[in-house]
Design a protein around this motif. Structure first.
Motif, short mmCIF file in Angstrom:
data_model
loop_
_atom_site.label_atom_id
_atom_site.label_comp_id
_atom_site.label_asym_id
_atom_site.label_seq_id
_atom_site.Cartn_x
_atom_site.Cartn_y
_atom_site.Cartn_z
N VAL A 36 -21.02 -4.03 -7.14
CA VAL A 36 -19.90 -4.69 -7.52
C VAL A 36 -18.91 -3.92 -8.54
O VAL A 36 -19.55 -3.53 -9.52
N VAL A 37 -17.90 -3.54 -8.18
CA VAL A 37 -16.89 -2.80 -8.96
C VAL A 37 -15.85 -3.73 -9.55
O VAL A 37 -15.04 -4.23 -8.51
N VAL A 38 -15.59 -3.88 -10.41
CA VAL A 38 -14.57 -4.71 -11.23
C VAL A 38 -13.73 -3.96 -12.08
O VAL A 38 -14.12 -3.22 -13.05
N ASP A 39 -12.36 -3.85 -11.80
CA ASP A 39 -11.38 -3.23 -12.85
C ASP A 39 -10.50 -4.23 -13.25
O ASP A 39 -9.51 -4.81 -12.61
N PHE A 40 -10.74 -4.55 -14.45
CA PHE A 40 -10.27 -5.94 -14.88
C PHE A 40 -9.52 -5.54 -16.22
O PHE A 40 -9.34 -6.52 -17.13
N GLU A 41 -9.58 -4.24 -16.65
CA GLU A 41 -9.10 -4.01 -18.10
C GLU A 41 -7.76 -4.49 -18.34
O GLU A 41 -6.87 -4.18 -17.44
N THR A 42 -7.30 -4.84 -19.34
CA THR A 42 -6.04 -5.53 -19.78
C THR A 42 -5.22 -4.40 -20.58
O THR A 42 -4.30 -4.59 -20.80
N SER A 43 -6.18 -3.40 -21.13
CA SER A 43 -5.27 -2.49 -22.27
C SER A 43 -5.78 -1.06 -22.04
O SER A 43 -6.10 -0.35 -22.89
N ARG A 44 -5.83 -0.97 -20.69
CA ARG A 44 -5.99 0.63 -20.31
C ARG A 44 -4.74 1.54 -20.61
O ARG A 44 -3.72 0.90 -20.50
N PRO A 45 -4.88 2.64 -21.05
CA PRO A 45 -3.86 3.63 -21.12
C PRO A 45 -3.09 3.60 -19.99
O PRO A 45 -3.52 3.67 -18.81
N LEU A 70 -13.07 -5.50 -6.78
CA LEU A 70 -12.12 -6.49 -7.49
C LEU A 70 -11.34 -5.68 -8.37
O LEU A 70 -11.82 -5.03 -9.50
N ALA A 71 -10.09 -5.50 -8.05
CA ALA A 71 -9.13 -4.75 -9.09
C ALA A 71 -7.95 -5.67 -9.45
O ALA A 71 -7.32 -6.32 -8.58
N TYR A 72 -7.66 -5.97 -10.78
CA TYR A 72 -6.50 -6.64 -11.05
C TYR A 72 -5.91 -5.69 -12.25
O TYR A 72 -6.14 -5.50 -13.07
N LEU A 73 -4.61 -5.44 -11.54
CA LEU A 73 -3.72 -4.34 -12.35
C LEU A 73 -2.48 -5.00 -12.75
O LEU A 73 -1.74 -5.56 -12.03
N ARG A 74 -2.00 -4.34 -13.84
CA ARG A 74 -0.69 -4.65 -14.37
C ARG A 74 -0.14 -3.43 -14.87
O ARG A 74 -0.73 -2.14 -14.74
N GLY A 75 1.10 -3.33 -15.34
CA GLY A 75 1.98 -2.31 -15.69
C GLY A 75 1.95 -1.29 -14.64
O GLY A 75 2.37 -1.54 -13.65
N ASP A 76 1.67 0.22 -15.14
CA ASP A 76 1.53 1.14 -14.24
C ASP A 76 0.11 1.54 -13.69
O ASP A 76 0.01 2.59 -13.24
N GLU A 77 -0.72 0.86 -13.76
CA GLU A 77 -1.99 1.06 -13.56
C GLU A 77 -2.12 1.32 -12.02
O GLU A 77 -1.44 0.88 -10.97
N ARG A 78 -2.93 2.18 -11.79
CA ARG A 78 -3.14 2.64 -10.33
C ARG A 78 -4.64 2.72 -10.05
O ARG A 78 -5.47 3.28 -10.84
N VAL A 79 -5.16 2.16 -9.11
CA VAL A 79 -6.67 2.19 -8.70
C VAL A 79 -6.79 2.42 -7.09
O VAL A 79 -6.11 1.84 -6.31
N THR A 80 -7.73 3.51 -6.84
CA THR A 80 -7.96 3.85 -5.48
C THR A 80 -9.29 3.58 -5.41
O THR A 80 -10.01 4.05 -6.19
N THR A 81 -9.86 2.58 -4.40
CA THR A 81 -10.98 2.45 -4.12
C THR A 81 -11.41 3.20 -2.77
O THR A 81 -10.80 2.83 -1.70
N GLU A 82 -12.28 3.90 -2.66
CA GLU A 82 -12.87 4.59 -1.24
C GLU A 82 -14.24 4.23 -1.06
O GLU A 82 -15.02 4.43 -1.67
N LEU A 97 -16.32 -6.26 0.66
CA LEU A 97 -15.24 -7.36 0.45
C LEU A 97 -14.49 -6.55 -0.44
O LEU A 97 -14.90 -6.53 -1.86
N ILE A 98 -13.33 -6.08 -0.41
CA ILE A 98 -12.29 -5.47 -1.35
C ILE A 98 -11.13 -6.43 -1.68
O ILE A 98 -10.54 -6.54 -0.78
N LYS A 99 -10.79 -6.63 -2.89
CA LYS A 99 -9.76 -7.19 -3.11
C LYS A 99 -8.87 -6.59 -4.35
O LYS A 99 -9.52 -6.39 -5.27
N PHE A 100 -7.74 -6.71 -4.19
CA PHE A 100 -6.84 -6.36 -5.33
C PHE A 100 -5.75 -7.44 -5.61
O PHE A 100 -5.00 -7.90 -4.61
N VAL A 101 -5.39 -7.51 -7.16
CA VAL A 101 -4.29 -8.23 -7.27
C VAL A 101 -3.48 -7.47 -8.29
O VAL A 101 -3.82 -6.69 -9.17
N LEU A 102 -2.20 -7.22 -7.70
CA LEU A 102 -1.35 -6.18 -8.25
C LEU A 102 0.00 -7.00 -8.85
O LEU A 102 0.48 -7.65 -8.06
N ASP A 103 0.03 -6.40 -10.13
CA ASP A 103 1.20 -7.18 -10.84
C ASP A 103 2.42 -6.10 -11.28
O ASP A 103 1.91 -4.85 -11.02
#
Lengths: 218, 249
Positions: A36-45, A70-82, A97-103
């Protein structure tokens, strides 16, 4: 890259929370993998690009592989899941099952490489990618790569990218819930499915994440 | 008698097409108003406009709730101020539990009224009490909002939410559609028990049947975006017998 040989009938389960994954697992007969891979950081550089890469080789019969992302990304964050899931022999099962929420201007990419070798009969393989765009500037790219050479298999693939359900938002507003809170509830509901997949072995992380997504409504 | 809602010369359109063409209606506390009319007359548009659905544009007129400009309020503020819509097609929200949904809604309303949020214990007690009113099962709490509910359960769930939120103005949009006679009776009894001298309801319906259970003080006929006739409950019986012919705007 970390390479793991999973012996017959062994189990491997790991949760990656806000850490990039680069993992190659070779599964022997009857072994089980859950990642399970969760990218959820709210204060990533800002401007940091995260790349997750998971390669699975089902080298023995009767293996089970489950991959949740699962990735929940904001700002200029970029995530690639392969993901690379290769069924080299028959009677294995894989579920993704791979989900992205992008703001904001966030960008997500999913590359799903699924191979079923010519002799790998009676394999069951499912790959699902669901994404929600919360803003006009957010972008999602989905690149499924399916190579299925065996004929007696059950393989499905589904991908969708959309916005939050407007009728659900209005329904909640009509009950007095602010639009912002309604959005949070819907996003939380969307993410829940992945978080609930985290097994009891990692229940502390699971409960913490469930609390985080519920916390927004309390 | 205190005036609760006042609609003056209301015009509204969707996608540039005018649907409401000058509605006038006054609703006082304690009253039940039925709105009947043929398909496409604008019945559901009226409920959508009163609740602030973003797809509709108000092109003229005004609506006052206890003297305040209702149309200037966001949909959620109208709801907190006491306008409740029982949806014709309640929306399924997978992944959001009834408990979480209802507790959020109730506490938002309480905050608007300057009250403290309910404790978990008091909230669950209230849920249990109101569920009994609608003969809804206990397991409801952990189910996702409307997900997998039967048609009857969805309509009961609407009235259950109404019981929890205690609105001053309830709009029941075709609440009878798709209900068998038992469910209809339970829903109507729920509505009747929630009636008090300070609230009011608008019952939008196609058929007289619901009005056997929820007895209106006034019946209005809506045709082509206007109220073309108003009467007492006997008007509904007349319509049942003779249809809407001759009443078109």
């Amino acid at each position: 890259m970390e390479t793991i040989l999973l012996h017959s009938n062994e189990s491997f389960e790991r949760v990656f929370l806000n850490e990039p994954v680069d993992l190659h697992i070779v599964q022997e007969a009857g072994s089980r993998v859950k990642i399970v891979v969760v990218d959820f950081e709210t204060s990533r550089p800002r401007d940091l690009e995260i790349a997750n890469r998971i390669t699975i080789e089902q080298a023995g019969e009767g293996c089970v592989t489950e991959i949740y992302g699962l990735a929940y990304l904001r700002g200029d964050e970029r995530v690639t899941t392969e993901t690379h899931v290769h069924h080299q022999v028959g009677s294995g099962r894989s579920e993704q099952l791979i989900k992205f929420v992008l703001d904001d201007q966030a960008q997500g990419r999913f590359v799903g490489d699924l191979k079923i070798a010519p002799d790998a009969q009676q394999v069951e393989a499912h790959q699902t990618n669901r994404n929600i765009l919360l803003s006009e500037g957010a972008q999602m790219r989905t690149q499924p790569q399916l190579e299925i050479y065996a004929d007696d298999v059950k393989a499905t693939h589904g991908a969708s990218t959309g916005q939050l359900d407007e009728s659900a938002l209005f329904y909640m507003q009509q009950r007095g819930i602010s639009k912002e809170k309604a959005r949070q509830l819907l996003v939380g509901a969307f993410m829940r499915e992945v978080i609930e997949a985290i097994g009891d072995q990692h229940s502390a992380v699971r409960e913490q994440l469930l609390h985080t997504i519920d916390g927004v409504v309390e | 008698m205190n005036k609760l809602l006042e609609i003056r010369n209301l015009h509204a359109s969707i996608g540039g097409k005018e649907i409401l063409k000058g509605i006038d209606l006054v609703i006082n506390e304690g009253e039940v108003h039925a709105i009947m009319g043929p398909n496409g007359a604008g019945k559901s548009t009226l409920s959508a406009v009163l609740t602030g659905h973003p797809a509709y544009e108000v092109t003229g007129g005004e609506v006052l709730l206890r003297g305040e400009n209702l149309l200037a309020m966001e949909p959620e503020v109208r709801a907190r101020a006491g306008v409740f819509l029982s949806f014709q097609y309640p929306v399924e929200i997978p992944g959001v539990s009834m408990t979480n949904f209802m507790r959020t809604a109730l506490n938002e309303k309480r905050a608007y009224e300057g009250k403290e949020p309910l404790s978990a214990k008091d909230f669950l007690r209230l849920m249990r009490e109101k569920k009994q009113l609608l003969e809804l099962p206990d397991k409801l709490n952990n189910r996702s909002v409307n997900e997998g509910f039967s048609g009857g359960e969805k309509k009961k769930n609407e009235i259950f939410q109404m019981a929890m939120l205690e609105p001053c103005l309830a709009i029941l949009d075709e609440t009878d559609s798709g209900l068998d006679i038992d469910a209809l009776r339970i829903v109507a009894e729920g509505v009747n028990r929630l009636k008090n001298p300070h609230n009011a309801s608008i019952v939008i319906t196609h058929y007289q049947r619901l009005l056997d259970y929820i007895v209106p003080d006034f019946v209005h006929v809506l045709a082509d975006g206007k109220i073309v006739k108003t009467g007492d409950k006997t008007l509904a019986l007349e319509l049942e017998e003779h249809g809407y012919e001759g009443l078109e705007g």
